[in-house]
Design a protein around this motif. Structure first.
Motif, short mmCIF file in Angstrom:
data_model
loop_
_atom_site.label_atom_id
_atom_site.label_comp_id
_atom_site.label_asym_id
_atom_site.label_seq_id
_atom_site.Cartn_x
_atom_site.Cartn_y
_atom_site.Cartn_z
N UNK A 1 56.70 29.25 49.79
CA UNK A 1 56.17 27.86 49.82
C UNK A 1 55.45 27.53 51.00
N UNK A 2 54.81 26.50 50.86
CA UNK A 2 54.00 25.77 51.85
C UNK A 2 55.16 25.09 52.74
N UNK A 31 56.83 26.52 67.68
CA UNK A 31 55.52 26.09 67.93
C UNK A 31 54.66 25.88 66.69
N UNK A 33 50.53 26.18 65.28
CA UNK A 33 49.18 26.68 65.46
C UNK A 33 48.17 26.28 64.54
N UNK A 48 47.53 26.79 70.20
CA UNK A 48 48.94 26.91 70.06
C UNK A 48 49.69 25.85 70.74
N UNK A 50 53.60 24.52 71.78
CA UNK A 50 54.88 24.76 71.47
C UNK A 50 55.78 23.49 71.42
N UNK A 92 55.72 28.06 63.40
CA UNK A 92 56.49 29.22 63.42
C UNK A 92 57.87 28.80 64.09
N UNK A 93 58.71 29.43 63.54
CA UNK A 93 60.23 29.11 63.84
C UNK A 93 61.18 28.57 62.69
N UNK A 96 62.85 31.63 61.39
CA UNK A 96 62.25 32.90 61.19
C UNK A 96 61.04 32.87 62.38
N UNK A 97 61.51 33.79 63.21
CA UNK A 97 60.65 34.15 64.07
C UNK A 97 59.47 35.22 63.84
N UNK A 98 59.42 35.77 62.64
CA UNK A 98 58.71 36.81 62.33
C UNK A 98 57.35 36.19 61.59
N UNK A 99 57.33 34.94 60.92
CA UNK A 99 56.29 34.61 59.99
C UNK A 99 55.69 33.18 60.29
N UNK A 100 54.64 33.18 60.13
CA UNK A 100 53.82 31.81 60.26
C UNK A 100 54.04 31.20 58.68
N UNK A 102 52.03 28.39 56.52
CA UNK A 102 50.93 27.59 56.51
C UNK A 102 50.68 26.47 55.70
#
Lengths: 112, 115
Positions: A1-2, A31, A33, A48, A50, A92-93, A96-100, A102
């Motif tokens: 999902x967006x 953060x 981006x 980016x 923060x 990000x965050x 979930x610190x492993x994905x962006x 969008x």
């Protein structure tokens, strides 16, 4: 999902004018981006910011972040025809610190 | 240094077939992520791998799988292709496990068309 939603979906301006794009998101972030994409190809990282920052500059780019409103804006000053592209915000965050995550993007057209 | 490289750049497959997409990260980057971008939408996260282990998975069916090799390159596999799998598949690399606490470096993508 967006996660993010950019506004406007499309923007057309003349060379030399400033372009402002907005992004809203839903969850807490580490953060945010901004990326640019030309003609459906790869994404290029622009800037980016923060979660503890409020404003950041890079060349002709200025980004602001308002975590209380869960929103960000990207300002491109003195636009050029070469700035014509799609612009995406990505968060990000939020656990979930492993994905962006969008948004759908803003298509910017700069007319010569 | 070379950037993130993806192959092939374009691909046409028939429904029901299998496809393998490849990605080579920037030298020294140990994290590779895959995203799917459908026309008119933003990229959607599929997988992240770090040090050859899956660290995150997006909301995609089990037809999607990936792996990372000892040299940190990665493959994305999609089985039983559907028309809806037609999209631009993007690979991104990062030097960090977290992957998204700094900028991500994207490849030019693989344009997959399923007919």
């Amino acid at each position: 999902s967006q996660q993010g939603e950019e506004d406007p979906q499309a923007l057309s301006i003349q060379e030399g004018e400033n372009a402002t794009m907005n992004c809203s998101y839903k969850t807490s972030i580490n953060n945010l981006q901004w990326y640019r994409q030309n003609s459906g190809r790869g994404l290029v990282h622009l800037i980016l910011i923060r979660s503890n920052e409020r404003e950041k500059h890079s060349g002709r780019l200025r980004v602001t972040l308002d975590t209380s409103k869960k929103s960000s804006s990207l300002l491109i000053t003195a636009s050029r025809a070469a700035d014509t592209a799609s612009y995406f915000c990505a968060t990000a965050g939020g656990g979930s610190n492993y994905k962006l995550t969008f948004g759908k993007g803003t298509l910017l057209t700069v007319n010569p | 240094d070379a950037g993130v490289t993806q192959s092939p750049t374009h691909l046409i497959k028939t429904r029901g077939q299998h496809v393998t997409l490849r990605c080579s990260p920037i030298s020294g980057h140990k994290s590779v992520s895959w995203y799917q971008q459908v026309l008119g939408q933003g990229p959607q996260f599929i997988f992240q791998y770090y040090e050859k282990e899956e660290r995150g998975r997006g909301n995609f069916p089990d037809r999607f799988s990936a792996r990372q090799f000892p040299n940190y390159s990665s493959e994305l596999n999609v089985n039983a292709l559907l028309l809806g799998d037609s999209a631009l598949y993007l690979c991104a690399s990062s030097p960090f496990r977290g992957g998204v606490n700094t900028e991500a470096f994207f490849g030019q993508g693989t344009r997959l068309t399923v007919v």
